[in-house]
Design a protein around this motif. Sequence first.
Motif, PDB file in Angstrom:
ATOM      1  N   GLY A 226       0.789  -1.223   0.000  1.00 40.61           N
ATOM      2  CA  GLY A 226       0.000   0.000   0.000  1.00 40.61           C
ATOM      3  C   GLY A 226       0.820   1.270   0.000  1.00 40.61           C
ATOM      4  N   ILE A 227       2.079   1.213  -0.450  1.00 44.03           N
ATOM      5  CA  ILE A 227       2.928   2.403  -0.458  1.00 44.03           C
ATOM      6  C   ILE A 227       2.780   3.134  -1.788  1.00 44.03           C
ATOM      7  CG2 ILE A 227       5.250   3.315  -0.196  1.00 44.03           C
ATOM      8  CD1 ILE A 227       4.100   1.963   2.327  1.00 44.03           C
ATOM      9  N   TYR A 228       2.203   4.315  -1.709  1.00 48.58           N
ATOM     10  CA  TYR A 228       2.018   5.162  -2.884  1.00 48.58           C
ATOM     11  C   TYR A 228       3.174   6.152  -2.967  1.00 48.58           C
ATOM     12  CZ  TYR A 228       0.276   9.059  -5.683  1.00 48.58           C
ATOM     13  OH  TYR A 228       0.150  10.059  -6.613  1.00 48.58           O
ATOM     14  N   HIS A 229       3.951   6.076  -4.038  1.00 49.01           N
ATOM     15  CA  HIS A 229       5.042   7.022  -4.269  1.00 49.01           C
ATOM     16  C   HIS A 229       4.548   8.087  -5.227  1.00 49.01           C
ATOM     17  CE1 HIS A 229       8.912   8.780  -5.048  1.00 49.01           C
ATOM     18  NE2 HIS A 229       9.536   7.914  -4.284  1.00 49.01           N
ATOM     19  N   SER A 230       4.487   9.316  -4.760  1.00 47.08           N
ATOM     20  CA  SER A 230       3.891  10.391  -5.553  1.00 47.08           C
ATOM     21  C   SER A 230       4.751  10.802  -6.738  1.00 47.08           C
ATOM     22  CB  SER A 230       3.639  11.617  -4.666  1.00 47.08           C
ATOM     23  OG  SER A 230       4.868  12.125  -4.160  1.00 47.08           O
ATOM     24  N   ASP A 231       6.016  10.395  -6.755  1.00 41.98           N
ATOM     25  CA  ASP A 231       6.908  10.810  -7.842  1.00 41.98           C
ATOM     26  C   ASP A 231       7.860   9.670  -8.198  1.00 41.98           C
ATOM     27  OD1 ASP A 231       8.014  12.455  -9.761  1.00 41.98           O
ATOM     28  OD2 ASP A 231       9.400  13.433  -8.381  1.00 41.98           O
ATOM     29  N   LEU A 232       7.300   8.523  -8.537  1.00 41.64           N
ATOM     30  CA  LEU A 232       8.126   7.377  -8.922  1.00 41.64           C
ATOM     31  C   LEU A 232       8.729   7.648 -10.294  1.00 41.64           C
ATOM     32  CD1 LEU A 232       8.995   4.528  -7.994  1.00 41.64           C
ATOM     33  CD2 LEU A 232       7.107   3.632  -9.366  1.00 41.64           C
ATOM     34  N   ASN A 233      10.037   7.835 -10.335  1.00 43.94           N
ATOM     35  CA  ASN A 233      10.713   8.115 -11.600  1.00 43.94           C
ATOM     36  C   ASN A 233      12.110   7.505 -11.577  1.00 43.94           C
ATOM     37  OD1 ASN A 233      12.687  10.072 -10.519  1.00 43.94           O
ATOM     38  ND2 ASN A 233      10.917  11.408 -10.233  1.00 43.94           N
ATOM     39  N   CYS A 234      12.838   7.664 -12.666  1.00 45.83           N
ATOM     40  CA  CYS A 234      14.130   7.004 -12.801  1.00 45.83           C
ATOM     41  C   CYS A 234      15.217   7.648 -11.941  1.00 45.83           C
ATOM     42  CB  CYS A 234      14.566   6.950 -14.258  1.00 45.83           C
ATOM     43  SG  CYS A 234      14.660   8.556 -15.090  1.00 45.83           S
ATOM     44  N   HIS A 235      14.930   8.774 -11.310  1.00 48.45           N
ATOM     45  CA  HIS A 235      15.881   9.387 -10.390  1.00 48.45           C
ATOM     46  C   HIS A 235      15.686   8.877  -8.965  1.00 48.45           C
ATOM     47  CE1 HIS A 235      17.345  12.318 -13.357  1.00 48.45           C
ATOM     48  NE2 HIS A 235      16.076  12.401 -13.752  1.00 48.45           N
ATOM     49  N   ASN A 236      14.515   8.326  -8.671  1.00 48.04           N
ATOM     50  CA  ASN A 236      14.194   7.876  -7.318  1.00 48.04           C
ATOM     51  C   ASN A 236      14.308   6.367  -7.136  1.00 48.04           C
ATOM     52  OD1 ASN A 236      13.709  10.468  -6.428  1.00 48.04           O
ATOM     53  ND2 ASN A 236      11.541  10.417  -6.961  1.00 48.04           N
ATOM     54  N   ILE A 237      14.834   5.696  -8.151  1.00 43.09           N
ATOM     55  CA  ILE A 237      15.165   4.275  -8.048  1.00 43.09           C
ATOM     56  C   ILE A 237      16.679   4.162  -8.120  1.00 43.09           C
ATOM     57  CG2 ILE A 237      15.002   2.021  -9.174  1.00 43.09           C
ATOM     58  CD1 ILE A 237      12.232   2.873 -10.183  1.00 43.09           C
ATOM     59  N   MET A 238      17.278   3.454  -7.168  1.00 41.54           N
ATOM     60  CA  MET A 238      18.733   3.324  -7.112  1.00 41.54           C
ATOM     61  C   MET A 238      19.126   1.852  -7.092  1.00 41.54           C
ATOM     62  SD  MET A 238      19.835   6.425  -4.550  1.00 41.54           S
ATOM     63  CE  MET A 238      21.442   6.563  -5.341  1.00 41.54           C
ATOM     64  N   ILE A 239      20.332   1.583  -7.593  1.00 41.08           N
ATOM     65  CA  ILE A 239      20.871   0.227  -7.601  1.00 41.08           C
ATOM     66  C   ILE A 239      22.265   0.276  -6.995  1.00 41.08           C
ATOM     67  CG2 ILE A 239      21.424  -1.798  -8.995  1.00 41.08           C
ATOM     68  CD1 ILE A 239      19.546  -0.739 -11.140  1.00 41.08           C
ATOM     69  N   ASP A 240      22.516  -0.552  -5.978  1.00 41.08           N
ATOM     70  CA  ASP A 240      23.832  -0.519  -5.334  1.00 41.08           C
ATOM     71  C   ASP A 240      24.780  -1.528  -5.983  1.00 41.08           C
ATOM     72  OD1 ASP A 240      23.366  -3.072  -4.236  1.00 41.08           O
ATOM     73  OD2 ASP A 240      22.837  -2.293  -2.255  1.00 41.08           O
ATOM     74  N   SER A 241      25.995  -1.610  -5.451  1.00 43.87           N
ATOM     75  CA  SER A 241      27.037  -2.451  -6.053  1.00 43.87           C
ATOM     76  C   SER A 241      26.725  -3.934  -5.964  1.00 43.87           C
ATOM     77  CB  SER A 241      28.387  -2.161  -5.381  1.00 43.87           C
ATOM     78  OG  SER A 241      28.303  -2.395  -3.980  1.00 43.87           O
ATOM     79  N   GLN A 242      25.757  -4.296  -5.111  1.00 43.36           N
ATOM     80  CA  GLN A 242      25.339  -5.691  -4.999  1.00 43.36           C
ATOM     81  C   GLN A 242      24.075  -5.967  -5.829  1.00 43.36           C
ATOM     82  OE1 GLN A 242      27.403  -7.757  -3.228  1.00 43.36           O
ATOM     83  NE2 GLN A 242      28.617  -5.871  -3.080  1.00 43.36           N
TER      84      GLN A 242
END
Length: 243
Positions: A169-185
């Motif tokens: 039920g988590i609504y992200h008001s601005d889900l975009n390619c800047h707010n998704i991150m990928i770490d070294s693992q």
Amino acid sequence: MPQIINISPNAALLISDQTKPLTSSWFDPEFWRLQKAPIGTGKTLLGTGAGRGEVWFINSLFGQFVIRRYRRGGLVGKFNKSSFLFTGQEKTRPWLELSLLEHMNALGLPVPKPIAGSYSVNKGFYQATLLTETIEDAEDLFDIIKSIKRDQIPWQEIGKVVKRFHDNGIYHSDLNCHNIMIDSQNKIWVIDFDKCEQREPNSKWVQSNIDRLKRSLDKESKNHANFHVSSKQWQAFLEGYHG
């Protein structure tokens, strides 16, 4: 819920991480500069120099964290950059974001760990700042798509992670390619939960979240020659999302 520490009749600290010796000075980049802690703006940690914009990355003896001052966007932001109408402590942006981050951490969702927030009220309006832990060794999806690592992006896994948020039920008001991150693992993280909330899941807002992400990818594709997401990659995201 955050612990409240009133530092004056019109200002308060909102503490999520009670293991740190937090004071109001922690929200001031100049304090850390005087402590000779490396300070970065954007994505680079710098030893000296003033912060540009409203986000600073601090590398201190107490750990690495991000200072973010709340700002307005859009047309209103052109003449009122950082003041918000005060209608009660539990309706301030740092209180709401810290509370949501605490809840998501308890659910085991991949989000930054909340540290604290602060706000001060003047003539019925408040200004506010947030502290969260840094996600180490991570890049945002936007930068990875533009890099030579674009073919290594785990699109299916991104879809699975977004689905976890929606299932909770988590609504992200601005889900975009800047707010998704990928770490070294190759772990997927989601950041920036200002103006976000928990809702009863339903197909309408869930689909609007997915559409918003797709629009951000299409927009950046038009703006940057070296930014491209293929239909096959987007299909992999959808396959991961829908299982």
